[in-house]
Each structure stands twice: as C-alpha cells, then as structure tokens.
Scaffold this motif. Structure first.
Motif, PDB file in Angstrom:
ATOM      1  N   UNK A  56       0.825  -1.204   0.000  1.00 52.24           N
ATOM      2  CA  UNK A  56       0.000   0.000   0.000  1.00 52.24           C
ATOM      3  C   UNK A  56       0.862   1.258   0.000  1.00 52.24           C
ATOM      4  N   UNK A  57       1.972   1.216   0.751  1.00 50.33           N
ATOM      5  CA  UNK A  57       2.849   2.378   0.833  1.00 50.33           C
ATOM      6  C   UNK A  57       3.654   2.556  -0.452  1.00 50.33           C
ATOM      7  N   UNK A  58       4.119   1.448  -1.001  1.00 49.44           N
ATOM      8  CA  UNK A  58       4.949   1.468  -2.210  1.00 49.44           C
ATOM      9  C   UNK A  58       4.416   0.394  -3.158  1.00 49.44           C
ATOM     10  N   UNK A  59       3.317   0.708  -3.880  1.00 46.77           N
ATOM     11  CA  UNK A  59       2.608  -0.337  -4.648  1.00 46.77           C
ATOM     12  C   UNK A  59       3.192  -0.655  -6.016  1.00 46.77           C
ATOM     13  N   UNK A  60       4.453  -0.337  -6.233  1.00 45.02           N
ATOM     14  CA  UNK A  60       5.063  -0.624  -7.536  1.00 45.02           C
ATOM     15  C   UNK A  60       5.054  -2.124  -7.824  1.00 45.02           C
ATOM     16  N   UNK A  61       5.184  -2.933  -6.768  1.00 50.44           N
ATOM     17  CA  UNK A  61       5.192  -4.389  -6.928  1.00 50.44           C
ATOM     18  C   UNK A  61       3.994  -5.019  -6.229  1.00 50.44           C
ATOM     19  N   UNK A  62       2.860  -4.324  -6.233  1.00 52.39           N
ATOM     20  CA  UNK A  62       1.660  -4.863  -5.596  1.00 52.39           C
ATOM     21  C   UNK A  62       1.163  -6.086  -6.371  1.00 52.39           C
ATOM     22  N   UNK A  63       0.418  -6.979  -5.717  1.00 52.34           N
ATOM     23  CA  UNK A  63       0.020  -8.240  -6.370  1.00 52.34           C
ATOM     24  C   UNK A  63      -0.889  -8.070  -7.577  1.00 52.34           C
ATOM     25  N   UNK A  64      -1.612  -6.965  -7.670  1.00 49.74           N
ATOM     26  CA  UNK A  64      -2.495  -6.738  -8.810  1.00 49.74           C
ATOM     27  C   UNK A  64      -2.425  -5.270  -9.238  1.00 49.74           C
ATOM     28  N   UNK A  65      -2.419  -5.039 -10.547  1.00 50.70           N
ATOM     29  CA  UNK A  65      -2.487  -3.711 -11.151  1.00 50.70           C
ATOM     30  C   UNK A  65      -1.515  -2.713 -10.500  1.00 50.70           C
ATOM     31  N   UNK A  66      -0.230  -2.987 -10.556  1.00 51.93           N
ATOM     32  CA  UNK A  66       0.746  -2.109  -9.879  1.00 51.93           C
ATOM     33  C   UNK A  66       0.748  -0.683 -10.410  1.00 51.93           C
ATOM     34  N   UNK A  67       0.575  -0.488 -11.734  1.00 54.49           N
ATOM     35  CA  UNK A  67       0.582   0.864 -12.288  1.00 54.49           C
ATOM     36  C   UNK A  67      -0.591   1.674 -11.751  1.00 54.49           C
ATOM     37  N   UNK A  68      -1.777   1.098 -11.804  1.00 54.67           N
ATOM     38  CA  UNK A  68      -2.972   1.798 -11.316  1.00 54.67           C
ATOM     39  C   UNK A  68      -2.870   2.082  -9.822  1.00 54.67           C
ATOM     40  N   UNK A  69      -2.345   1.125  -9.061  1.00 53.93           N
ATOM     41  CA  UNK A  69      -2.195   1.329  -7.617  1.00 53.93           C
ATOM     42  C   UNK A  69      -1.136   2.386  -7.301  1.00 53.93           C
ATOM     43  N   UNK A  70      -0.102   2.443  -8.130  1.00 53.68           N
ATOM     44  CA  UNK A  70       0.923   3.479  -7.939  1.00 53.68           C
ATOM     45  C   UNK A  70       0.333   4.864  -8.180  1.00 53.68           C
ATOM     46  N   UNK A  71      -0.511   4.987  -9.192  1.00 49.23           N
ATOM     47  CA  UNK A  71      -1.180   6.257  -9.436  1.00 49.23           C
ATOM     48  C   UNK A  71      -2.068   6.631  -8.254  1.00 49.23           C
ATOM     49  N   UNK A  72      -2.720   5.636  -7.674  1.00 49.12           N
ATOM     50  CA  UNK A  72      -3.532   5.894  -6.494  1.00 49.12           C
ATOM     51  C   UNK A  72      -2.698   6.357  -5.314  1.00 49.12           C
ATOM     52  N   UNK A  73      -1.519   5.751  -5.145  1.00 49.86           N
ATOM     53  CA  UNK A  73      -0.624   6.165  -4.058  1.00 49.86           C
ATOM     54  C   UNK A  73      -0.138   7.597  -4.272  1.00 49.86           C
TER      55      UNK A  73
END
Length: 240
Positions: free
Chosen positions: A125-142
């Motif tokens: 959540x803090x650094x979602x570049x390598x999140x389990x799903x949709x890392x790009x979209x989650x990075x934009x959210x972060x």
C-alpha cells in the motif's frame, strides 16, 4: 366511499407496477417484515472490495467538491450576492472536504489488508510498484494519496509557511486529481485485471466528476488569463 377504495386500489397496483412487484411477492415481503426478517436488499453482503470501492468514490466526490470550492474562491464568489443569497462559509467547507478526502484516501487502501485474495501487505500500500495486482494503477492511487496528504497538511500550516510557499504546494492538487482519476477509471474494482467497463455505475460517476473538474480548470485558467490582461491594458491606456 367506494370510489375512494377504488382509488386506493389503483394507487396500490401502480406502486407495485413501478417497483416491479407482483401481488404474491409483495405479500411475501410484508409477511417477512411482520416476522422480523429484513427484506433481501438489506441482507446483501458487502465484500472488502466493495467497501474499498465505496471509500474510493467518497474520496473522488470529496476532491471534486474541494476543487470546485477552490475555483469559487478564485472567482471571489459571493454567496450573499449570488445563490444561495445568504452568508455561507464555503472556505470552511473547502477545508472539511479536504479532510474527508484524506480520511477516505487512507481507509480506501487499508480495507485491502482484509482481502484474502489477492493478499495485500502494508508495504504494497505504501509502495505499490510491486503490488500483487495492477501495480501501475495502484501506484497512481498512491501518488494521489500523497498529494492529498501534502495539500491538507500544508493547508493546516499555511500561516506558518507563508502564502507563496503554501500556494505552491496547494496547486499540486491538480497533479493529485490527474492521478486520482487515472486510478479510479483504470482500476478493476474486482482486482482481476478485467477491461474497463466505461458504463459501470462507479466509472460513470468518476467520469462525471472528471468532466466537472475539467470544465472548472478551463474556466479558472480563462479567468486568470483575463485577470492578468486587465492591468496591462490599464497601463497601456494611461501611458503617455
């Protein structure tokens, strides 16, 4: 008396037709209510992903209202001279919507920690570049969350920072809005990487908010351009 009974029956049948209820189904629902059983719509299970999606939409709504109020402040909008023709402290509402946006932006990803599959960690959540799903979209959210956090914190200390420094931080809200709408539009709410359903109810809401913000930005840019021209025209007219 007979006419009133017929009118009541007509109203009853019309209501059942509007809500798509047959007579048998309607009586079954009322019988369940008498037994203390809630109707089916109240027994619907809200998943963790649903909760996270609702919190995300709350953040989108709060940011949209916050930016609209900011544009009103830039236009020197007077609620006394204009609608609603009464004293209304929309500066306070502007601050409150910022706090609501920050709170919803914090709770929105935190809800994912309760999700079983895919499993998210705090680091995701803090650094979602390598999140389990949709890392790009989650990075934009972060990015959107960090911008909103900076905007709210610097607004709280705006007197200590000074107007020029605070304003520089405050204008980052436009960058945060771009990241927020990108995240909201391109993220699959079910976290399965499905194509974007542009006609989904949540997506339509985000699209409407994005359109409202785009119009507000264009109007504000035009107002700022017009305002910068006025002193120049006055100086040219008064010049010998």
């Amino acid at each position: 008396m007979k006419r009133q009974a017929l009118d009541n029956r007509f109203i009853f049948q019309s209501l059942m037709a509007i809500f798509g209820l047959r007579k048998r189904r309607f009586h079954r629902i009322t019988d369940n209510l008498r037994r203390g059983q809630p109707p089916p719509i109240l027994t619907m299970n809200i998943t963790v992903l649903d909760l996270s999606a609702y919190l995300g939409l709350t953040a989108v709504a709060a940011i949209t209202l916050n930016m609209l109020l900011g544009v009103m402040m830039a236009f020197r909008y007077s609620p006394v001279r204009n609608w609603p023709h009464r004293r209304f402290n929309y500066f306070r509402l502007h601050n409150q919507t910022g706090y609501i946006a920050l709170g919803a932006s914090i709770l929105h990803p935190l809800a994912l920690l309760l999700n079983k599959s895919p499993k998210f960690r705090v680091f995701d959540l803090i650094y979602p570049v390598h999140s389990p799903q949709q890392p790009l979209e989650n990075t934009m959210g972060a990015i959107a969350f960090y911008v909103v956090a900076i905007m709210v914190v610097t607004s709280y200390f705006r007197i200590q920072l000074g107007r020029r420094v605070w304003k520089a931080f405050h204008f980052s809200v436009y960058l945060g809005a771009v990241a927020l709408f990108w995240h909201s539009l391109f993220t699959d709410p079910d976290l399965k990487g499905a194509p974007v359903d542009w006609l989904d109810g949540g997506k339509l809401f985000v699209e409407a908010c994005a359109a409202i913000i785009l119009v507000a930005i264009v109007l504000r840019a035009g107002y700022a351009k017009k305002k910068s021209r006025t002193p120049r025209q006055i100086s040219q007219q008064t010049a010998p």
